[in-house]
Structure formats: structure tokens, C-alpha cells
Enzyme design. Sequence first.
Site, PDB file in Angstrom:
ATOM      1  N   HIS A  67       0.826  -1.206   0.000  1.00  0.00           N
ATOM      2  CA  HIS A  67       0.000   0.000   0.000  1.00  0.00           C
ATOM      3  C   HIS A  67       0.866   1.264   0.000  1.00  0.00           C
ATOM      4  O   HIS A  67       0.583   2.232  -0.692  1.00  0.00           O
ATOM      5  CB  HIS A  67      -0.931  -0.035   1.218  1.00  0.00           C
ATOM      6  CG  HIS A  67      -1.671   1.237   1.458  1.00  0.00           C
ATOM      7  ND1 HIS A  67      -1.290   2.137   2.422  1.00  0.00           N
ATOM      8  CD2 HIS A  67      -2.756   1.773   0.844  1.00  0.00           C
ATOM      9  CE1 HIS A  67      -2.107   3.171   2.406  1.00  0.00           C
ATOM     10  NE2 HIS A  67      -3.018   2.976   1.462  1.00  0.00           N
ATOM     11  N   GLU A  70       2.177   1.824  -3.393  1.00  0.00           N
ATOM     12  CA  GLU A  70       1.115   2.392  -4.240  1.00  0.00           C
ATOM     13  C   GLU A  70       1.079   3.921  -4.095  1.00  0.00           C
ATOM     14  O   GLU A  70       1.049   4.655  -5.086  1.00  0.00           O
ATOM     15  CB  GLU A  70      -0.229   1.778  -3.828  1.00  0.00           C
ATOM     16  CG  GLU A  70      -1.446   2.382  -4.498  1.00  0.00           C
ATOM     17  CD  GLU A  70      -2.545   2.714  -3.482  1.00  0.00           C
ATOM     18  OE1 GLU A  70      -2.885   3.915  -3.377  1.00  0.00           O
ATOM     19  OE2 GLU A  70      -3.052   1.802  -2.794  1.00  0.00           O
ATOM     20  N   HIS A  71       1.114   4.405  -2.863  1.00  0.00           N
ATOM     21  CA  HIS A  71       1.126   5.859  -2.647  1.00  0.00           C
ATOM     22  C   HIS A  71       2.333   6.508  -3.339  1.00  0.00           C
ATOM     23  O   HIS A  71       2.207   7.545  -3.988  1.00  0.00           O
ATOM     24  CB  HIS A  71       1.215   6.156  -1.138  1.00  0.00           C
ATOM     25  CG  HIS A  71      -0.106   6.281  -0.467  1.00  0.00           C
ATOM     26  ND1 HIS A  71      -0.504   7.440   0.150  1.00  0.00           N
ATOM     27  CD2 HIS A  71      -1.127   5.414  -0.304  1.00  0.00           C
ATOM     28  CE1 HIS A  71      -1.710   7.270   0.684  1.00  0.00           C
ATOM     29  NE2 HIS A  71      -2.103   6.044   0.417  1.00  0.00           N
ATOM     30  N   GLU A 142      -4.428   8.105   7.171  1.00  0.00           N
ATOM     31  CA  GLU A 142      -5.310   7.123   6.520  1.00  0.00           C
ATOM     32  C   GLU A 142      -5.573   5.952   7.484  1.00  0.00           C
ATOM     33  O   GLU A 142      -6.709   5.490   7.625  1.00  0.00           O
ATOM     34  CB  GLU A 142      -4.669   6.629   5.221  1.00  0.00           C
ATOM     35  CG  GLU A 142      -5.604   5.772   4.372  1.00  0.00           C
ATOM     36  CD  GLU A 142      -4.979   5.323   3.057  1.00  0.00           C
ATOM     37  OE1 GLU A 142      -3.810   5.654   2.790  1.00  0.00           O
ATOM     38  OE2 GLU A 142      -5.690   4.639   2.289  1.00  0.00           O
TER      39      GLU A 142
END
Lengths: 422, 420
Positions: A67, A70-71, A142
Site C-alpha cells: 500500500h 502504491e502511494h 489514513e
Amino acid sequence: MMEIFNDLIKEKMYKYEHESGLNVFVMPKKGFIKQYAMFATHYGSNDREFIIPGESEPTHVPDGIAHFLEHKMFEEESGSIFEEFSKNGASANAYTNFTTTAYLFSCTDNFYDNLRLLLDFVQRPYFTDENVEKEKGIIAQEIRMYDDDPSWRLFFNMLGGLYHVHPVKIDIAGTIESISKIDKDILYKCYNTFYHPSNMVLFAVGDVDVDKVAEIVNDNVKSKKRDGHIKRIYPNEPSKINKNYVEQKMSVSMPLFNIGFKDNDIGYGGKRLLKKDITTQICLEILAGRSSDLYEELYNDGLIDTTFDVEYVGEVDHGYSIIGGQSIDPEAVKKALIAKISSIYKIDDADFYRIRRKLLGRFIKSFNSVESIAHNFISYYMKDINILDFTSVIEDITPDDVLDRFKTYFNEDNCVLSIVKP
Amino acid sequence: MSIIKENMANGIELYVNKLNKFKTVTINVYISNKLSHETAKFALLPSVLRRGSFNFKTYKEITKHLEDLYGAMFAYSVYKKGERQIAQFKMEIVDSTYLKEDILEESVKFISDILLNPLILNGGFEQTYVQQEKEKQKNLINSRINEKTKYAVERCIEEMCKDEDYSIYELGNVDDVDKVDEKNLYEYYKKAIKSLPIDIFVVGNVDVDNVKEFFNKHFKIERTNVEVIPDTPILRKIDKVKYVEDRLDVTQGKLTLGYRTNVNPWDEEYFSLLVLSGVLGGGPFSKLFMNVRERESLAYYAQTRLERFKGLMLVMSGIEIENYEKALEIIQKQVEEIKSGNISHYEFNSSVKALVSSLNSIKDSGTQLADFYLSQKLSHTDYSIDDFIKKIEEVTIDDIVDVSKKLQLDTVYFMTKNEE
């Protein structure tokens, strides 16, 4: 270029394999204004331990790294790639789940320019010590957002009850502690391992030209050399559940619950998985769907409301059903559900055919939206399933298959109750 | 693309948009009301109606019928646009092209049956249905707190519009729900169905004459003195900014800023306002994303939302609790930047393009098309999507600066954690 056609829904898809091993699929939708493309890699939060091709020792990585990666892919040496998409009027995004990281954009203009941008930025990592540190603050927020989200907690607590060691029980974004261990070197390592074209897929849908897409792929996808395969290492998950009850207190108005059933019939993809997937959905509908006796009883007793829902998730190496909603007494819902399951000894033909019609109608409807086509396609592709096979597979399912699945899968021993309480 | 408007014999407006690109036909029926002390009662109607009708007595029978119609989707929702409360009944069926039979008339018949032919016993709705749905509605009202991101925005609006009808929650409040029973609800229903504005939108591959015929045949009801729902008051002068804090069991703080835009939905300036909202917080190109998220790493999300029919602009973000002052300052600074004309061509062009793209995307969804037409009607404008796009493209940076002068900060809302 291979053509795949589904006569019932009158949709056509084209498949093309680039020399790098990248599989490319295009579904032209005449008359649609929106165009959508997804570039996805078979790499998700479950990939915590693996052997890199050419190496012999396993690599362990911090939780949440897929993740995090991905950012970071959106950052370029020249700034953020969002800027380039925004200039074209396109909106770019990405998501990471247990098995997949997908990059996507939607637009109504400049499709081919946007497609070039998508292919370029996903093939061009740019990580520095500074930009990696900066991202930790954003991702921490997040993670906190999800920590305050009762449905998300409910879901992961349920997975924690179902699984002893399977990585699916770990939060996709990791923890604030685990992401603090991420640095640029480990990001490059994961990138180089999993972002190889042969481990990826490109899907485009909308009023687009198939040959033009292939041309852009040929011009923009690099043919990197690779020897050997990624060896993914997963711990040995026992077939029994971990805990049959999990609860957490949060600021909610009344208890929320998820009842999960662990599926041990796993280890395969393709049409066989698709058949199991649909069969289980039919089971769930007959058992607790909106037209079931159980739904009516529970609703009339005030034990469930319109938030009550049923779902099956079937992946290659794991699977589970979720029956959930909000209730003043989740224990009573579970008790009624288990009693219902043990009373099922035959499948009513009328129920079976009606539910089958419903699922077929829902499938046809899903081809109304380019987003849902793309998301369904990618999710099935990662399990070696072609979504257009749905109609032939559903035709093949019989009431006996459904009864069989009931008998072998749904029972109290593999069931967990997760509750979030006020 | 064009929409055909038909006035039915009973004064209901029927809009049909024939488009053959969809796999489904979407039917939307909207009933409008004014937010008031009767809001809870009005909100209860759809959930009682869909429990059982004269022809389908139980929810199970209803669901089985829908499943037989190839999983036809029937759903309702209650929401507000300005101080207008809207009950939406939506049905989506598979286009007959993909089936061996045509289910359009059956579907019109079904939706008519649910709405106009309720299950009535002893001069009232079925008592148990009313009781159960009342409980459910109260639970829904109470469970607003579960979704913190959404709840923080609703709380900000509530505090901001404290003395205006707009502060009324779309499902009403628990006390008003308690006052409803099967008799008074039925009396209210009879009045509502006769006199409240009803609009029907049908989108899909249909024959316009057929649709008209089916609705005239099945959607039969006597209508008298149809009410006119007044436009929502928008203009408001703010003397002093309100600061409101809620303490809850959360780990992340939610900061929401409520601005008065002082722009009416029909004003030409509305288009400038849309672009302004985009520049401020409409996407990754926006000032909030760039400054609050990317430069300062303060938040995962920081964005704007416009409430067109109440003239509000909300700024929302989720932040670390101790960063309250810093985030508030940076957000307000971005608004000041716009007021002083510090808008880059990149921010401006990206915002326009993002708006054009999302407007064009409406053409791909039957439900969104219906909502677009409804909004046109409510704002007394008659723009097609392409007209609307043209208006957006005519906005200049100067127009944004002009409209920004009308913005007034009204309320700063912060959801924070309970003190240990």
C-alpha cells in the site's frame, strides 16, 4: 489478438499478449462517454514474505508496504503525476487489497495520452529518503481514519477470528509502527520484484480503439528480462478457526456484527473457483437473502434491519462468507442462523431458479458501468477467471451443487462472530 | 440526446430519455416535500410502503417478485436538496434486449402498486409494519454517529443552520418518529400522494409512447391542489464565526469549515462557484490537496463539497488532533489566496477540465441523468449537460475572484477525542 465474445450480454473483449509477458485486455463500449483503464500488479498486502527470482533466501517486508508503494508511485522527480492527469482532465487513482495493487484513470477526453501516462508512471519508480518520510504522515492519517471506522474494524476483527496465521488478518495499510520501518531501499526491492510486466495486466474499457491501445503498449512497455518466478511464501494456515468470538468497543449507536464462515475448500482458481463462488452466493441467498424465511423472521423479530447483508469472498488461497449488519442482539442472530443451517436438507427448485435469474440479471446490469466492468475484470483476472465465463458457469450449476455446498461448508465449527459494541 | 417531457392526466410530470447504450432501464419517482416537523413522518412513508402492498402483502413476496423479474432492483432513499426533502423510489430492470421477455410494463405496474396501492387494514397501514419501521428509522437516526467522516460534516451543517429548516435531519428526529402511528400515517399519506409534487424520470432503451401508456394505465391517482415547494433561502450575513467542538471516542480529529456562498442555484455566478470549489478542494490539483496533504502531510483527505440548494460550501479533512490550529490556519489561508487572486493556470484549468469530465460522465448513468434533470428543474434552469459544460468553460479566473468575495466563513466544527 484474441477475441472473446459473450452472446447473451452482447459484449466483446480483445486479448493481446505483449512480448514482455504483459497481458492486455480491451473491451470497446460504443456510445459510452467515459473511458477507463487499469494497470494492475498481482501484488498485495498478503505478500509479506517471498523469494526474489535469482535469490535463494526469503525476504521479509514490513506490513503495509504494498500500500505504501502504491502511494509513492504517484511521485515523480518532476513532482506528482496527478498533475499530468489533471492537465488532461483525467482523474487518476489507485487501490491496494490483499492480492492486488491497481492503478487507474478515468477520463472523457485524451484517452491515449492518459494511457501513455499510466504505463509510464507505473514503470518509473522514484523514491527518495525525503519523499518516503513525508508519506508516513499522510498514511498515518489514513490508518487513523480506518481505526475510527467501525465497519472496517468489525471486518478485520472477524478475519482475526477466522485465521491463525494467514496474512489476510493483517490490515492492508499496516500500522503506524510497521510503516515507520519502510525506507526507499525496501520499496525498490518490492517494486523490482512485483512490478514486472509478466506479473501485471492492463485492462481498458470504453469507446476506444483496440489496435491503438496495442500500439501504445508496444511503444511504452519495456521488455525487461527476467529469469525464474517469484516464490511467494505463505504460512501454513490450520483449517480450524482461530477464535469463535471477537468484540471491540467503539462509539457506535448499537452493536454491529459480522458472522464469518471460513472456507477450507481452497487452492485453485479458474472456472472451478468461479463455480464455487456462484454456488456459495446462491447458498447465502437461499439461507439469509432478502427473500428467505430467515430474513423475514429476523426482521419481524426486530433482530435485523436493512443494513443486513450477505456476501461471499473467494480467493485462490483463502475464502470466507460474511453475514452482517447491526442488531440489538447479534448472538441471537447467530443462533437463528446456525439453527437454520442445520435444518436445510433439500433445495427448493423454485428458490434455486429464482435466485439464479436474479444473479444473472445482476451480472448483465454490471456491464452498464465502465468502472464496475474494470473492477470486476481485474478482481476475477487475479484468480485466473474470465468474467465473460459467468453466464456459462451459472447455467452449469444445479440444485444438487448448492445442497452439496451447504453440507460441506456451512457449519458452526468454522464460524466466528465479530461484534463492535457501543 | 434529448429528454421528452409529458404531462400526465393527473398533473404528474413524466420525463423520458430514450438511450440505447444501457443494459438496463432506470425508473425514478421523486416525491418532494418541505423540511418541517413532519419530516420524520414523510421519511417513514417509503419504508412502510415497501413492506407490503395490496397485491404483494409481505416483503418476502415483494422480493420474490423482483427476483423473478431478473433481479430487478427496487430501492428508496430519503434525502434533502436545500430545504426540500425528497423521497426517491428507484427501479432498475434489465433491458428486454437481453431477455426472452419484456418486463417494462410489469415493472411500472409493480412500482405503481407499491406507491399507490398500499396494504390498508381498518383505516390504517398494517400496524406491525409501522411499528417495525419506526424502530428501524430511530436506529438509523441514532447510527449517524457510526460514520465519523460523514457525521462530522452533518454536525457542522446542523450547528451552522441551527435556526433554519435546513438543520433538520432528512429522517427527522426520534421524538417525531414516536408520534407516528398507523392511522395518522395513513391520513398523512393520502394527503401527500394527492398534493405533493411528483416527478418521474425514465431512462433507457424504451419506446416513449409505451412508457406514457403504461404510466397512464397503472399510475392512476386523483390529484388536487399540488403544492409549490418554496425556494430555499440562501443569502445570509455573518457577524461572527461560530466555533463548535464535539468530543467522541475517536483517534483522528475531523475538522470541517462551513462557508456561506451567498449564491443562488439559478445565478450565473453558480458556475464560477463550482470552479472555485474545484480550485480549493476538488481534486489532487487543488490548493487543499497540495498544501494540507502533499506539502504539510497533515491529512489523508482535505476537500470541498458544495450544497448547491442551500448555498453552502463545506471544507472537510481528517487530521491529527494536536494539528488543529495549524490545519485551520492553512485551510483559511487557501481561501484567502483565492480571494486575492492567487490562482495558477494549472489549478484553474484542471478544475474546469475535471468538472467538464464529471458532467460528461453523467451521460453514462441513468440514475445520474435523472438527478441532473431534477436539479435543473429545482433550480428553474433549463440547461442540457452540454449547455452546462459551455457555461463552465466560459468562467474566467476573474469570475472566481469575484464570487470568492461573497464567501463568508460561518462555522468551524471540530470532532475531537474524549479527554482521558
